[in-house]
Design an enzyme around this catalytic site. Structure first.
Site, short mmCIF file in Angstrom:
data_model
loop_
_atom_site.label_atom_id
_atom_site.label_comp_id
_atom_site.label_asym_id
_atom_site.label_seq_id
_atom_site.Cartn_x
_atom_site.Cartn_y
_atom_site.Cartn_z
CE LYS A 1 21.70 3.50 75.05
NZ LYS A 1 22.75 4.58 75.60
NE ARG B 1 30.48 24.91 75.82
CZ ARG B 1 31.26 25.87 76.36
NH1 ARG B 1 32.03 25.46 77.35
NH2 ARG B 1 31.59 26.97 75.71
CB SER C 1 30.25 8.20 73.72
OG SER C 1 31.20 8.55 74.99
#
Lengths: 146, 146, 146, 146, 146, 146
Positions: free
Chosen positions: E42, E91, E128
């Site tokens: 990545k 979450r 992020s």
């Protein structure tokens, strides 16, 4: 009319979870075609032909199961093998939602019916991508495979 | 061995959504038992006997479908009619999660396999409780019923 | 103050589902800007300019609808066209959760309000990626397009 | 044609979360009717009439907001006040799924359009039932009320 | 035996949300290892070494926190640092389902226990990837970072 | 400061699933209080005092575990036993969402931190209500109990 189901997937590799779905679904159908979708853009662990051999060997004693490779649309492949049903195993909500959309489209475009089985609790966390990742790091994955 | 499925529910009333599941699932089985769970604590729109008559009339021409009332555990009723399968229709995630838990228990306690079909998009919002509520306010609900 | 909504997306292609959201939302706003996000890293079926022409032609008789291409942040583009609202269609839980996060950020960073409409049941399974895939296999997709 | 929205609920009590949805949605409509559903079978904290007074007092300076009590079907009440829209706030998936079903039915039966706003993150955990429970245990709940 | 937790992630960059989880979880453990997974495929905003420096500086006064880079399987890294626990913040439902699968595998393969904390409502939308995207468009992201 | 966790519930009855959560969480805390909420409006299988005895007997050899009955708000009971943590086991999405809302409120009102563990796959389908239902129909439920 013979009841024929298509169980489509990448099966790279075919896991105990896949085996479990096939064995539980088989009594419902006269013939079950395991269809290995060929995807030329993804890097794979095994070639489609290797996967076909592995799966065919696994079900060598079950004449109602057939393993084929296909590179057309799943609905067209289903038609070509005479399948009226698509078989899928689900465990997570993400699976469920994904399958619901595909099933709606398969029905609308080709009249295909989707039959869902819940993945068994003890194979539910086993995915092909997990097996590939573990293998890439040199782990023993035989526990996850048939 | 004959493949027998139990389609359990309250069916108060039996909606077009239920009918749709029964008709799509029937080809998979040799016999399909529609089981009306008797619930003595809930107020109902129709008595279990009325529901049995309505559903039996609907499928009068289909000898493979049978309609029964039961007041024992679903797994015990399944056993008593020889069913190896439980049939359920799902559309929402809440359905899905509920069915997953029940299916796990049914398998663990009685070896029952659960077969899921997606509710068709156009009947997915029809529930018996919705029909009861509309009827309570004097609405015409014939569109939702077989 | 004129109520202006931005309907952002890739729209590659613009489907009947998108059209349905636009037509249902239009009465709520004075102006509705359909914003085509330019993504230089993805392979596309149509160029952004082609999509702009197709969508503009579709709504040629609706002066309150405008079609623009943008390559900045959605919140900055919304500001540049004076939009106080972001319009989104949702059907699945995955959509819902994704939109909730984006909406929180859009509100926190730019005071943008997000207005959600449910995708209609009969267009809910139509996505641009589905249309692209069907088209890649030579299928007729006119049923899914305006 | 005037754009009229119905914001239906029990509002027992009307919380900061409800207030937040009303204030954010108001600019989209010409008139917003807050409809208090009368439920004669549930025990309530405040009578419908008390709730009506409280809410009406809160929006006393906003002539476009009206507060009414109703005891018919929501779709019939919407029609009686001329509303083309139903307004709902959502935060959780459970909310979302519930609203989707209701919205499908409202559209099919009465052509009503549902407009969703996300509950703001800081009011998302405030529900009327939470407030009732805290109050029952003697807690100060003024932080949760307008 | 010392209670040691691993908090694994990419942390590209380490956000206020990550900081919040670390600070809330720290009292539960004797030692907390923040493990930065090195991903060579990545494109990243910061190198793993830069991230390590940033996070270590942030917790310079907390001797129980350690920051390491790893490029092996997370379960092997956990073992190498003596961690019995994996710490994760969640979450969304998508997070939850993803973590459940990983946790099942971590337990089955390595006996690792997963401890979950809910992301705080006001940091729940900070990821992020969002920070990277905003930064790519020249936005000020200091609000999202420790 | 001693780390004290409250594990609140009805525990009617206390299942193997509850036991599993307690045993896995115990190493994280200095003291773990199992709090049996008294609910005077629900019909129960065992009285709170019976449940207290059963659970206390189960953990008789673990001096860090304490079993208490409470009839106040959970946050007030947590305070009264000095707990800074609430412990919860989750498996389904519905659990997750419910717990998230409660956790938000517990933190906002009382500064309580919620620690979640995933229910183990093989106990995930066991709920107290299932056990009660099976028992009501005369089934052997010892497999589900400690």
């Amino acid at each position: 009319m013979a009841k024929i189901a298509l169980f489509p997937g990448s099966f790279d590799p075919f896991t105990k979870g896949h085996q479990n779905i096939v064995e539980r679904a088989l009594p419902l159908f006269d013939r079950l075609v395991i269809g290995i979708g060929r995807n030329t853009t993804k890097q794979t662990l095994y070639t489609p032909e290797e996967r076909q051999q592995q799966i065919a060997a696994l079900f060598a004693n079950e004449p109602r199961i057939e393993v084929q490779i296909y590179d057309i649309l799943t609905i067209d492949f289903a038609k070509s093998v005479g399948a009226q049903y698509v078989l899928r195993g689900v465990r997570t909500m993400a699976d469920f939602e994904y399958e619901r959309t595909i099933a709606d489209v398969n029905k609308r475009l080709a009249g295909l019916e989707t039959v869902l089985l819940f993945a068994d609790a003890d194979t539910a966390s086993i995915s092909s991508s997990l097996v590939r990742e573990l293998k890439a790091f040199g782990k023993d994955v035989t526990d996850f495979l048939p």
